[in-house]
Structures are given as structure tokens and as C-alpha cells.
Scaffold this active site. Structure first.
Site, PDB file in Angstrom:
ATOM      1  N   ASP A 141      81.691  24.407  47.523  1.00  0.00           N
ATOM      2  CA  ASP A 141      80.298  24.530  47.093  1.00  0.00           C
ATOM      3  C   ASP A 141      79.989  26.008  46.796  1.00  0.00           C
ATOM      4  OD1 ASP A 141      77.690  23.748  46.612  1.00  0.00           O
ATOM      5  OD2 ASP A 141      77.099  23.749  48.724  1.00  0.00           O
ATOM      6  N   ASN A 194      73.135  17.668  47.076  1.00  0.00           N
ATOM      7  CA  ASN A 194      73.623  18.624  48.072  1.00  0.00           C
ATOM      8  C   ASN A 194      72.585  18.769  49.179  1.00  0.00           C
ATOM      9  OD1 ASN A 194      75.556  18.984  46.081  1.00  0.00           O
ATOM     10  ND2 ASN A 194      75.687  21.178  46.445  1.00  0.00           N
TER      11      ASN A 194
HETATM   12  P1  13P Z   1      69.549  22.406  51.427  1.00  0.00           P
HETATM   13  O1  13P Z   1      70.097  23.313  52.488  1.00  0.00           O
HETATM   14  O2  13P Z   1      68.191  22.810  50.956  1.00  0.00           O
HETATM   15  O3  13P Z   1      69.618  20.973  51.835  1.00  0.00           O
HETATM   16  O4  13P Z   1      70.486  22.581  50.145  1.00  0.00           O
HETATM   17  C1  13P Z   1      71.876  22.419  50.294  1.00  0.00           C
HETATM   18  C2  13P Z   1      72.601  22.804  49.043  1.00  0.00           C
HETATM   19  O5  13P Z   1      72.052  22.780  47.962  1.00  0.00           O
HETATM   20  C3  13P Z   1      74.010  23.200  49.172  1.00  0.00           C
HETATM   21  O6  13P Z   1      74.570  23.584  47.964  1.00  0.00           O
END
Ligand code: 13P
Length: 395
Positions: free
Chosen positions: A82, A231
Site C-alpha cells: 500500500d 482501504n
Molecule cells: P483509513 O485509515 O482512513 O481507514 O484509510 C486507510 C487507507 O486508505 C490505507 O491506504
């Protein structure tokens, strides 16, 4: 059940209008809680490791656990890097076992974003790995208060998205339509019309970052308009934090294992609600029938040497392990000597690739060609080379 291709996963979700949860993990409790939730709900799942979290864990060590947990899971799993920050990060992620990578060059101007993303797409596709790109800017930091990182949302436009996807060849696109990473005060306003336009223009799986804090209705609108990967991290981290806090309140002075008891279950509960809400519950079997299982390849060479003494063979192998293991798509490099002294071939390489497409990209990689031409072939007399596809179906 196997590790599967993320491309197959997200296409199935796109065609059947549901979204797969991509949960970021920072510890074994997260891995256990998330997989338990997916198994209980019979849902496909994406385990994500965010580069912005690398200060909290050793990427290589946690990846070993993620790969092992995925292989043992009874539901289809994909492993994702990610917010990868560079080509080098993407190569490292792939070589440690990620089955999908995200490039985040979204803070750059469009032309630069395209150029950097395209380089990563070319490398990853040559390893059989799909890529998520991002266009526009989703502010904030996962797991932190959004107010601490004030930044303007830069919205994705359908026209730029089309240019970007056509020019880079990304498989999925993270779009910015009003979400923010992290803990928010109030609820973000989403530009669903914009999402609709982007979806019509692209017709590829779309991704939403900053899932924490959206309402049930907002999630439904996102999924109705092409979002197939959501996500999500902050709410899981907050559930884990509350669990520790409760332990401190009830137990007072206590040791580590008492303090962390119940974290995985708290994460599991939160993850189960997301899975249920996003429509991926009970999709595991149907999806698996449509997915290619993950099949790494072992590139096996058995050989004898001529003109090298024992020390020379060791030096050549040591250099090979160092150089070849950095080539994109190489999972690991084993070198060995025959146990039986009368074996026809006294030495071996076993180089494991992420996918059969690496057979070709590895062969033509300049570092491989230099090593093979200068350090290996001149001394390797008789040899046999065969590529074997993994028959364990991702287990
Ligand atoms: P949040 O922490 O707001 O749930 O977002 C997670 C995210 O987008 C990881 O890439």
C-alpha cells in the site's frame, strides 16, 4: 485455499458489484483478526502493508507471517503493498511476496506521476503483478487525526484519469472524490457524480482510500459506482487501542500478554462489519472458481564447474545470491552442493520466481546477463536447466 491473482479478484468484484476489504496490518494481531473475520464471513480479502507504516514493523519479517497466514487461510487472499513510494519499494514488495502493488506518485504533477507509474507498471507486469495507481490527492495519515495533517483534497477528473490509465496501463485506480485518511471530525462529503463519470470513462476496478468514517449509505454509493477495493485501517487501529485501554482499566498493573489479550478479536469484529457491509461475505467459493491460483516457478539449474576451486565456487555463488535476488520477481535464491559425492551434478541453483512471466524478464535482465556471461557460464560445464511451476496451488 490459495493465494490468488489480485486482478482476478477485483474483476470479479467489479462485475458482481461488491467491494473487497483491503485492511492494512501492522502486527500479528491484525493478521490474525483479519483472516479470522474473512474466514468466518467466507469472504475474499486483501492484506495490505503500507510503506508509511514501515517505522512500526520490519517489512521483511511481517511479510513472512502474512505469506504464511495467507497460504493457510481457507479463503482467497491477495497481498498488497500500500502506498509504495518508489520503484525500489515496489521491487522489494514483489520479491517478498506481494501479489499486487500500489504506486503513490499522486502528489506529483500529472506528467511526472505518469512517468514514475509507467516504470513501475512495466516492471510489475513483467513479474505477473497488477498495479494500483493513484490520481488526485487523498490527504491525511492512516491511524492519525485528520486535523493534524490538514491538506486540501485534490479531486480526480475523469479526463485526467483516462489519460493516466491509458498512458500507464495501471490495472486499478485509486480516486480522490472527497475521502481523507485517518480519524475525522464529522463526515466527508463525497462527489459521487464525479465517481460516476470516472467509472464510465475507465471501466476498471476503482479503489477508495480513507475508508474509516464513511456512512453505510456512502459505502453503498461507492460500490454502485465501480469501487471494488476499500482501504481501511484507522478504525481497526482504534478498536485495537480501545482493547488495550480496557485491559489497562480492568487489570491495572499487568504484563504484556495480559495487556494485548483480546486485540485480534476486537479487530476481527470491526473487520466483519466491513465485510458484511461491502457485500463480499459468502463470495469466497464463487470467486475462487474464477481465479487463477498463485503459481510461483522454480528455475532449477544443476551443474558441475570447471576451472574453479572450492573457494571460487563459493565466491561465485555468494555473488549470485546477492545479485540475482534483487532482480524483480525473484522470491529467493538457493545455492547448494550435492550430498552424494558421486552425483552426476555436484551443484545447484534454485531461483524462485513470483510467476512464469519472470522466466523471460529474468533471462533478459542486464544483471542476470552480466552474471551469467561473466561469472557463471565460463565455469559451468555440464548443466541442466528446467523451470517448474508450483503445484501446491498457492498453499
Ligand atoms: P483509513 O485509515 O482512513 O481507514 O484509510 C486507510 C487507507 O486508505 C490505507 O491506504
Amino acid at each position: 485455499m490459495p493465494l490468488v491473482h489480485m486482478g482476478d479478484m477485483l474483476r470479479h468484484a467489479y462485475e458482481n458489484r461488491y467491494a473487497i476489504a483491503a485492511f492494512d496490518v501492522v502486527s500479528l494481531d491484525f493478521i490474525n483478526g483479519i483472516i479470522a473475520a474473512a474466514e468466518k464471513k467466507q469472504a475474499p480479502i486483501i492484506i495490505s502493508l503500507a510503506e508509511s507504516h514501515f517505522e512500526y514493523f520490519d517489512f521483511e519479517l511481517l511479510m513472512s507471517a502474512v505469506v504464511q497466514a495467507s497460504r493457510r487461510a481457507s479463503v482467497p487472499v491477495a497481498i498488497h503493498l500500500d502506498h509504495g513510494e518508489s520503484l525500489e519499494s515496489a521491487v522489494t514488495g514483489i520479491n517478498l511476496g506481494c501479489t499486487g502493488v500500489m504506486v503513490d506518485a499522486s502528489s506529483q504533477p500529472l506528467e511526472d506521476n505518469i512517468q514514475d507509474t509507467k516504470a513501475i507498471v512495466d516492471m510489475a507486469h513483467a513479474c505477473g503483478i497488477p498495479v494500483e495507481g493513484e490520481l488526485g490527492y487523498v490527504p491525511g495519515v492512516e491511524g492519525e487525526d485528520a486535523e493534524r495533517h490538514p491538506g486540501e483534497v485534490v479531486y480526480t477528473t475523469a479526463a485526467d484519469a483516462k489519460t493516466y490509465v491509458d498512458a500507464t496501463g495501471v490495472d486499478f485506480l485509486a480516486v480522490s472524490i472527497g475521502t481523507v485518511h485517518g480519524r475525522m471530525k464529522g463526515q466527508p462529503k463525497l462527489d459521487i457524480e464525479r465517481l460516476k463519470e470516472i467509472n464510465q470513462a475507465l471501466q476498471i476496478p476503482l479503489v477508495i482510500h480513507g475508508g474509516t468514517g464513511l456512512s453505510d449509505e456512502q459505502f453503498r454509493q461507492l460500490i454502485d459506482n465501480g469501487v471494488t477495493k476499500i482501504n481501511y485501517y484507522t478504525a481497526l487501529a482504534d478498536a485495537a487501542g480501545r482493547s488495550i485501554h480496557n485491559n489497562v482499566e480492568t487489570l491495572g498493573e499487568a504484563g504484556y500478554t495480559s495487556m494485548v489479550k483480546g486485540i485480534a478479536e476486537a479487530i476481527q469484529n470491526e473487520a466483519e462489519s466491513c465485510i458484511e457491509l461491502w457485500g463480499s461475505a459468502d463470495k469466497s467459493k464463487e470467486l475462487l472458481a474464477k481465479c487463477e491460483p498463485w503459481k510461483p516457478v522454480a528455475h532449477v539449474i544443476v551443474f558441475n564447474t570447471e576451472g574453479l576451486d572450492t573457494e571460487g565456487v563459493e565466491e561465485m555463488m555468494e555473488e549470485g545470491r546477492r545479485v540475482l535476488s534483487k532482480i524483480p520477481g525473484v522470491l529467493d535464491v538457493f545455492t547448494g552442493h550435492a550430498v552424494q559425492k558421486d552425483a552426476d551434478f555436484q551443484h545447484s541453483w534454485v531461483v524462485r520466481f513470483t510467476d512464469r512471466s519472470v522466466i523471460d524478464s529474468y533471462k533478459h535482465h542486464p544483471d542476470h546477463q552480466r552474471f551469467a556471461d561473466e561469472r557463471f557460464r565460463p565455469y559451468a560445464g555440464g548443466r541442466i536447466t528446467i523451470d517448474y511451476e508450483d503445484s501446491s496451488l498457492g498453499k
